[in-house]
Design an enzyme around this catalytic site. Structure first.
Site, PDB file in Angstrom:
ATOM      1  N   HIS A  92      70.033  43.120 -13.448  1.00  0.00           N
ATOM      2  CA  HIS A  92      70.698  41.970 -14.088  1.00  0.00           C
ATOM      3  C   HIS A  92      71.028  42.278 -15.550  1.00  0.00           C
ATOM      4  O   HIS A  92      70.667  41.532 -16.461  1.00  0.00           O
ATOM      5  CB  HIS A  92      69.831  40.694 -13.993  1.00  0.00           C
ATOM      6  CG  HIS A  92      70.622  39.437 -14.228  1.00  0.00           C
ATOM      7  ND1 HIS A  92      70.358  38.251 -13.595  1.00  0.00           N
ATOM      8  CD2 HIS A  92      71.694  39.190 -15.027  1.00  0.00           C
ATOM      9  CE1 HIS A  92      71.209  37.321 -14.008  1.00  0.00           C
ATOM     10  NE2 HIS A  92      72.033  37.880 -14.878  1.00  0.00           N
ATOM     11  N   ARG A 107      75.237  35.799  -8.868  1.00  0.00           N
ATOM     12  CA  ARG A 107      73.808  35.482  -8.852  1.00  0.00           C
ATOM     13  C   ARG A 107      73.230  35.938  -7.521  1.00  0.00           C
ATOM     14  O   ARG A 107      73.947  35.928  -6.485  1.00  0.00           O
ATOM     15  CB  ARG A 107      73.585  33.976  -9.010  1.00  0.00           C
ATOM     16  CG  ARG A 107      73.864  33.436 -10.407  1.00  0.00           C
ATOM     17  CD  ARG A 107      72.788  33.852 -11.412  1.00  0.00           C
ATOM     18  NE  ARG A 107      72.995  33.280 -12.727  1.00  0.00           N
ATOM     19  CZ  ARG A 107      73.493  33.912 -13.783  1.00  0.00           C
ATOM     20  NH1 ARG A 107      73.867  35.182 -13.671  1.00  0.00           N
ATOM     21  NH2 ARG A 107      73.606  33.318 -14.945  1.00  0.00           N
TER      22      ARG A 107
HETATM   23  P1  NDP Z   1      83.599  30.346 -15.533  1.00  0.00           P
HETATM   24  O1  NDP Z   1      83.008  28.991 -15.398  1.00  0.00           O
HETATM   25  O2  NDP Z   1      84.486  30.677 -16.662  1.00  0.00           O
HETATM   26  O3  NDP Z   1      84.370  30.706 -14.198  1.00  0.00           O
HETATM   27  C1  NDP Z   1      83.925  30.373 -12.940  1.00  0.00           C
HETATM   28  C2  NDP Z   1      85.126  30.429 -12.012  1.00  0.00           C
HETATM   29  O4  NDP Z   1      84.658  30.284 -10.672  1.00  0.00           O
HETATM   30  C3  NDP Z   1      86.128  29.300 -12.291  1.00  0.00           C
HETATM   31  O5  NDP Z   1      87.411  29.851 -12.378  1.00  0.00           O
HETATM   32  C4  NDP Z   1      85.953  28.381 -11.083  1.00  0.00           C
HETATM   33  O6  NDP Z   1      87.161  27.757 -10.670  1.00  0.00           O
HETATM   34  C5  NDP Z   1      85.491  29.344 -10.017  1.00  0.00           C
HETATM   35  N1  NDP Z   1      84.734  28.630  -8.992  1.00  0.00           N
HETATM   36  C6  NDP Z   1      83.673  27.818  -9.164  1.00  0.00           C
HETATM   37  N2  NDP Z   1      83.255  27.329  -7.991  1.00  0.00           N
HETATM   38  C7  NDP Z   1      84.079  27.843  -7.050  1.00  0.00           C
HETATM   39  C8  NDP Z   1      84.165  27.704  -5.649  1.00  0.00           C
HETATM   40  N3  NDP Z   1      83.315  26.911  -4.954  1.00  0.00           N
HETATM   41  N4  NDP Z   1      85.157  28.366  -5.002  1.00  0.00           N
HETATM   42  C9  NDP Z   1      86.022  29.138  -5.689  1.00  0.00           C
HETATM   43  N5  NDP Z   1      86.005  29.310  -7.020  1.00  0.00           N
HETATM   44  C10 NDP Z   1      85.028  28.671  -7.699  1.00  0.00           C
HETATM   45  O7  NDP Z   1      82.352  31.359 -15.477  1.00  0.00           O
HETATM   46  P2  NDP Z   1      82.266  32.852 -16.059  1.00  0.00           P
HETATM   47  O8  NDP Z   1      83.466  33.606 -15.645  1.00  0.00           O
HETATM   48  O9  NDP Z   1      81.900  32.814 -17.490  1.00  0.00           O
HETATM   49  O10 NDP Z   1      80.967  33.384 -15.287  1.00  0.00           O
HETATM   50  C11 NDP Z   1      80.928  33.429 -13.883  1.00  0.00           C
HETATM   51  C12 NDP Z   1      79.509  33.732 -13.418  1.00  0.00           C
HETATM   52  O11 NDP Z   1      79.169  35.086 -13.691  1.00  0.00           O
HETATM   53  C13 NDP Z   1      78.399  32.943 -14.119  1.00  0.00           C
HETATM   54  O12 NDP Z   1      78.274  31.637 -13.618  1.00  0.00           O
HETATM   55  C14 NDP Z   1      77.189  33.786 -13.786  1.00  0.00           C
HETATM   56  O13 NDP Z   1      76.665  33.391 -12.542  1.00  0.00           O
HETATM   57  C15 NDP Z   1      77.754  35.190 -13.660  1.00  0.00           C
HETATM   58  N6  NDP Z   1      77.315  36.051 -14.770  1.00  0.00           N
HETATM   59  C16 NDP Z   1      76.536  37.143 -14.492  1.00  0.00           C
HETATM   60  C17 NDP Z   1      76.094  37.958 -15.505  1.00  0.00           C
HETATM   61  C18 NDP Z   1      75.324  39.211 -15.204  1.00  0.00           C
HETATM   62  O14 NDP Z   1      74.835  39.867 -16.135  1.00  0.00           O
HETATM   63  N7  NDP Z   1      75.211  39.625 -13.968  1.00  0.00           N
HETATM   64  C19 NDP Z   1      76.384  37.667 -16.916  1.00  0.00           C
HETATM   65  C20 NDP Z   1      77.245  36.538 -17.102  1.00  0.00           C
HETATM   66  C21 NDP Z   1      77.659  35.745 -16.063  1.00  0.00           C
HETATM   67  P3  NDP Z   1      87.721  26.387 -11.333  1.00  0.00           P
HETATM   68  O15 NDP Z   1      87.958  26.691 -12.774  1.00  0.00           O
HETATM   69  O16 NDP Z   1      88.941  26.088 -10.575  1.00  0.00           O
HETATM   70  O17 NDP Z   1      86.644  25.357 -11.156  1.00  0.00           O
END
Ligand code: NDP
Length: 308
Positions: free
Chosen positions: A271, A223
């Site tokens: 985006h 983001r």
């Molecule tokens: P998920 O919820 O599947 O994965 C997020 C991962 O990030 C989890 O493994 C989580 O770890 C980790 N995480 C969260 N907070 C932290 C932190 N503070 N430090 C380290 N690791 C952290 O999300 P997705 O993979 O589906 O999507 C990720 C992001 O991609 C979305 O939230 C969105 O912002 C972005 N996105 C962008 C798009 C675009 O077109 N540009 C389209 C789709 C998504 P844990 O499981 O251990 O909590």
């Protein structure tokens, strides 16, 4: 049973057609044509209407039409109503394509060649073998893991950083804030696929850039607010970063004249790294509705305390 859709209208028409085909008994409405609000049981939205609790007293499920939910004010969704983010396979497929393009582009010096083409001159750049290029992914969720799986094919040295520990074959995994410096120190190309939360806002900052190998490349598909703009521009100017591919910005779109538009070391996209695919998303939504009725666990259910 009625579903209300409030997001991109062009794709909304496609959702309506697919619902009519696959769930003919489930009425489907396109915002703002909500009909009788007491009939709305399921809301699919990018940004939900403000007062959903009072407007739709019989709401049972709320879906984010995207994979992230940071655009939602979750306090406005009553606590007993599950909030579900899009876990449909189309998002991962398109994200994998985009990150592969971005990583290969940085790996193969695309920004330099675009500049050279504009100047009508070629200057030799030695090719770095993929096995000597270290690619690190921040966020090992559904998208981070899908991206790493595909990048394996090119032979990069892969690593990942995540909040909780992960084990992924062929990927060196780091977990938690304490492990971040070690992860960063070996990431020649850094990919941000984190959700936007209070912990991750501004994570791509001067301190982080200083810990990367000098001249690292950055791909931000998380983001816009993950990135601290002034720190980032300074890192490009100083050579701490050699280039970046940014799919997200803050705000979107960036205003005319913003330095990212014309910076020679930045490749900017609107985006659209990935997009919810109506065909597979409708199947996902129907599956979650059916599971909810059966009282089962819901894939993609957002943990509101974590914020993702
Ligand atoms: P998920 O919820 O599947 O994965 C997020 C991962 O990030 C989890 O493994 C989580 O770890 C980790 N995480 C969260 N907070 C932290 C932190 N503070 N430090 C380290 N690791 C952290 O999300 P997705 O993979 O589906 O999507 C990720 C992001 O991609 C979305 O939230 C969105 O912002 C972005 N996105 C962008 C798009 C675009 O077109 N540009 C389209 C789709 C998504 P844990 O499981 O251990 O909590």
């Amino acid at each position: 049973m009625t579903v209300l859709y409030k997001a991109n209208m062009v794709r909304g028409a496609e959702w309506a057609r697919l619902f009519a085909e696959r769930a003919p008994n489930m009425p489907f409405r396109l915002w703002p044509d909500i009909g009788n609000p007491t009939e709305i049981r399921h809301l699919v939205a990018w940004v939900p209407p403000d007062d959903i609790a009072t407007t739709f007293p019989n709401l049972e499920l709320v879906f984010s039409v995207g994979a992230g939910v940071d655009q939602f004010d979750t306090t406005k969704v009553p606590a007993h109503i599950p909030l579900v983010r899009m876990l449909e396979p189309g998002i991962a497929e398109t994200m994998v394509e985009y990150v592969t393009m971005a990583v290969l582009g940085l790996h193969r010096d695309l920004l330099d060649f675009i500049s050279q083409q504009k100047q009508q001159v070629w200057r030799e750049i030695r090719i770095t073998p993929a096995k000597r290029r270290r690619v690190g992914v921040m966020g090992l969720g559904q998208l981070g893991q899908a991206v790493l799986e595909r990048l394996k094919a090119f032979g990069f040295a892969l690593s990942g950083w995540n909040r909780s520990p992960r084990e992924i074959e062929g990927v060196t995994c780091y977990a938690g804030v304490d492990a971040l410096p070690d992860f960063l120190a070996q990431a020649d190309i850094l990919v941000c696929l984190l959700p936007l939360t209070d912990q991750t806002r501004g994570i791509l900052n001067a301190d982080l850039f200083a810990r990367l190998p000098r001249g690292a490349g950055l791909v931000n598909v998380g983001r816009g607010p993950h990135l601290v703009e002034a720190d980032f521009l300074a890192a490009l100017d100083s050579g701490a970063l050699s280039g970046a591919v940014l799919d997200v910005a803050d705000p979107e779109p960036l205003p005319a004249g913003h330095p990212f538009w014309s910076h020679p070391r930045i490749l900017l996209t609107p985006h659209n790294a990935s997009m919810t695919t109506p065909d597979t998303a409708v199947d996902f939504v129907l599956d979650v509705i059916a599971r909810h009725r059966r009282g089962e666990e819901l894939p993609g259910r957002v943990d509101r305390r974590r914020g993702y």
